[in-house]
Write an enzyme that holds these catalytic residues in place. Structure first.
Site, PDB file in Angstrom:
ATOM      1  N   TRP A  90       0.852  -1.195   0.000  1.00 20.95           N
ATOM      2  CA  TRP A  90       0.000   0.000   0.000  1.00 20.95           C
ATOM      3  C   TRP A  90       0.885   1.241   0.000  1.00 20.95           C
ATOM      4  O   TRP A  90       1.834   1.306   0.780  1.00 20.95           O
ATOM      5  CB  TRP A  90      -0.895  -0.030   1.249  1.00 20.95           C
ATOM      6  CG  TRP A  90      -1.824   1.126   1.366  1.00 20.95           C
ATOM      7  CD1 TRP A  90      -2.580   1.691   0.384  1.00 20.95           C
ATOM      8  CD2 TRP A  90      -2.104   1.877   2.553  1.00 20.95           C
ATOM      9  NE1 TRP A  90      -3.321   2.736   0.880  1.00 20.95           N
ATOM     10  CE2 TRP A  90      -3.048   2.868   2.216  1.00 20.95           C
ATOM     11  CE3 TRP A  90      -1.656   1.805   3.875  1.00 20.95           C
ATOM     12  CZ2 TRP A  90      -3.548   3.783   3.137  1.00 20.95           C
ATOM     13  CZ3 TRP A  90      -2.149   2.708   4.800  1.00 20.95           C
ATOM     14  CH2 TRP A  90      -3.089   3.684   4.430  1.00 20.95           C
ATOM     15  N   ASP A 148      -1.184  -5.838   9.028  1.00 21.18           N
ATOM     16  CA  ASP A 148      -2.149  -4.849   8.555  1.00 21.18           C
ATOM     17  C   ASP A 148      -3.394  -5.610   8.094  1.00 21.18           C
ATOM     18  O   ASP A 148      -3.330  -6.392   7.143  1.00 21.18           O
ATOM     19  CB  ASP A 148      -1.543  -4.041   7.395  1.00 21.18           C
ATOM     20  CG  ASP A 148      -2.419  -2.863   6.998  1.00 21.18           C
ATOM     21  OD1 ASP A 148      -3.569  -2.780   7.489  1.00 21.18           O
ATOM     22  OD2 ASP A 148      -1.965  -2.033   6.198  1.00 21.18           O
ATOM     23  N   ALA A 175      -7.104  -4.910   6.895  1.00 22.42           N
ATOM     24  CA  ALA A 175      -8.047  -3.847   6.515  1.00 22.42           C
ATOM     25  C   ALA A 175      -9.237  -4.371   5.716  1.00 22.42           C
ATOM     26  O   ALA A 175     -10.106  -3.588   5.327  1.00 22.42           O
ATOM     27  CB  ALA A 175      -7.314  -2.771   5.709  1.00 22.42           C
ATOM     28  N   LYS A 204     -13.527  -0.527   5.518  1.00 23.41           N
ATOM     29  CA  LYS A 204     -14.018  -1.224   4.315  1.00 23.41           C
ATOM     30  C   LYS A 204     -15.135  -2.198   4.666  1.00 23.41           C
ATOM     31  O   LYS A 204     -16.167  -2.231   4.007  1.00 23.41           O
ATOM     32  CB  LYS A 204     -12.875  -1.997   3.638  1.00 23.41           C
ATOM     33  CG  LYS A 204     -11.604  -1.185   3.426  1.00 23.41           C
ATOM     34  CD  LYS A 204     -11.686  -0.304   2.205  1.00 23.41           C
ATOM     35  CE  LYS A 204     -10.714   0.841   2.231  1.00 23.41           C
ATOM     36  NZ  LYS A 204      -9.346   0.650   1.977  1.00 23.41           N
TER      37      LYS A 204
HETATM   38  C1  LMR Z   1      -6.593   2.346  -1.172  1.00 16.21           C
HETATM   39  O1  LMR Z   1      -5.536   1.702  -1.108  1.00 16.21           O
HETATM   40  O2  LMR Z   1      -7.055   2.726  -2.249  1.00 16.21           O
HETATM   41  C2  LMR Z   1      -7.341   2.665   0.079  1.00 16.21           C
HETATM   42  O3  LMR Z   1      -6.761   2.021   1.174  1.00 16.21           O
HETATM   43  C3  LMR Z   1      -7.563   4.107   0.276  1.00 16.21           C
HETATM   44  C4  LMR Z   1      -6.340   4.850   0.734  1.00 16.21           C
HETATM   45  O4  LMR Z   1      -6.439   5.512   1.754  1.00 16.21           O
HETATM   46  O5  LMR Z   1      -5.305   4.788   0.080  1.00 16.21           O
END
Ligand code: LMR
Length: 397
Positions: free
Chosen positions: A137, A218, A220, A253
């Site tokens: 991420w 993590d 999510a 989410k």
């Molecule tokens: C994403 O990866 O698109 C989401 O987790 C939103 C973000 O905050 O980046």
């Protein structure tokens, strides 16, 4: 401080920062007037009509909250402990409720939990190394770097073959020093959708225990992969093997509470003295970061999880969301043989082997929006848009 710096006007010494390319996509998509445009950008679940509705269980809990809430006075730095306790059963299993070696505190979203974890780690061991699989991420890097941690990157995934590079992960763990931190995605990997197998998790758990590495998980997307229980299996097995771990959790989410910023940082620590010290430091850090987390979303989650009927409404809707994403993966794989890997992956994301130029071309020519890395949020797609997307990708895949 050097005198030239002191003579500079205030803020003139700040460096320009890149804007967040993922969040930028939201504005670009909104500004595009084309009716046939497709939003595969930021990770938000959408229904067939392209809406991100408030979940039915959330609406019902909000009504109950509105009529029953008598005060908005402070809750304290740890936030809503009823929320934390109810979530422990969902994430770690009912059996761990009341288990003193596992606890947590409420945070503003999963990002707040990650940042709090990073600050804690830097306080415990300034500049400690975090092992991060690439890609990950995009916010992981700045969160850890800004908190002062050192990042060691290893290759997690090969985009061209759409497969995990597990030997690189194993090697990283064999190279890591005692006390280093290992960031792992619990499931529905962002940005690849490629998750570790149960056997691979077992190997990682054994290595972490043997080499005294601290897992930072993590989580999510619980419930958006295979189901609430299945998505927690790997984490629960890991925690049965390692003594200590940190778990950054997001409800944004799976409860679709994005803007309410609902999350928690959980910690497992077998030793009572260390655990008390850990909690004291987390509270102290959170107090300096946000003082107290926002209440509303966590109160809503607590109400849902403490009411069997509302929990059922929530899990049913979550199952519908999960099913829709799975169906989209299958439909795309059927429509384009080059996308067959989508059915082997989980959750909202996949990273297509596209160059930034091809991504830009898809946006300009077809109004298809995705991250320049080729990451797509499949939950942004309507079933009716599958043929158009498959056709637009034909020249490239
Ligand atoms: C994403 O990866 O698109 C989401 O987790 C939103 C973000 O905050 O980046």
């Amino acid at each position: 401080m050097n005198t030239t710096l002191l003579a500079a006007p205030l803020f003139a010494t700040l460096k320009n920062q890149p804007s967040d390319s993922l969040l930028e996509l939201i504005q670009l998509f909104r500004a595009d007037p084309r009716a046939e445009k497709i939003d595969l950008g930021v990770g938000v679940y959408k229904d067939e009509q392209g809406r991100t509705p408030v979940m039915a269980a959330v609406k019902q809990a909000e009504s109950a909250l509105l009529s029953a809430q008598e005060s908005k006075s402070y809750l304290g730095t740890a936030g809503d402990m009823g929320f934390v306790d109810a979530l422990i059963a969902v994430v770690f299993g009912e059996a761990r409720r009341g288990d003193r070696s596992l606890s947590g505190l409420q945070t503003p979203g999963g990002t707040g939990a990650l940042r709090l974890a990073a600050e804690l780690l830097n306080r415990a061991r300034p500049g400690v190394t975090v092992w991060v699989g690439s890609p990950t991420w995009i916010n992981h890097f700045p969160i850890f770097q800004d908190a002062g941690l050192k990042i060691s990157e290893y290759k997690y995934f090969d985009r061209d073959t759409q497969s995990l590079t597990f030997t690189a992960l194993r090697k990283a763990l064999e190279t890591a020093q005692t006390g280093d931190v290992v960031l792992l995605h619990a499931g529905c990997h962002n940005p690849t959708g490629a998750d570790l197998s149960a056997d691979q998790w077992r190997e990682i758990a054994a290595l972490c225990a043997e080499r005294s590495l601290l897992p930072l998980i993590d989580m999510a997307y619980q419930g958006l992969g295979h189901g609430l229980e299945d998505d927690a299996d790997a984490l629960r097995n890991l925690l049965s093997v390692v003594p200590d771990a940190l778990i950054a959790y997001s409800c944004n989410k799976n409860f679709a509470l994005y803007r309410d910023r609902v999350g928690a940082l959980f910690y497992q620590c077998a030793d009572e003295t260390r655990r008390e010290r850990l909690r004291g430091n987390l509270i102290h850090l959170a107090r300096t970061l946000w003082s107290m987390p926002p209440d509303h979303g966590a109160a809503v989650v607590r109400l849902i999880l403490n009411d069997a009927a509302l929990t059922q409404v929530w899990t049913d809707e979550l199952a519908t969301m999960r099913g829709r994403v799975r169906n989209l993966r299958a439909a795309l794989a059927m429509a384009h043989p080059g996308l067959s890997f989508l059915t082997r992956q989980n959750g909202l994301f996949s990273t297509l082997p596209l160059s930034p130029e091809q991504v830009l071309d898809l946006r300009t020519t077809h109004g298809i929006y995705m991250a320049s890395s080729g990451r797509v949020n499949l939950a942004g797609l309507a079933t009716a848009q599958v043929p158009a997307l498959a056709k637009a990708l034909k020249p490239f895949l």
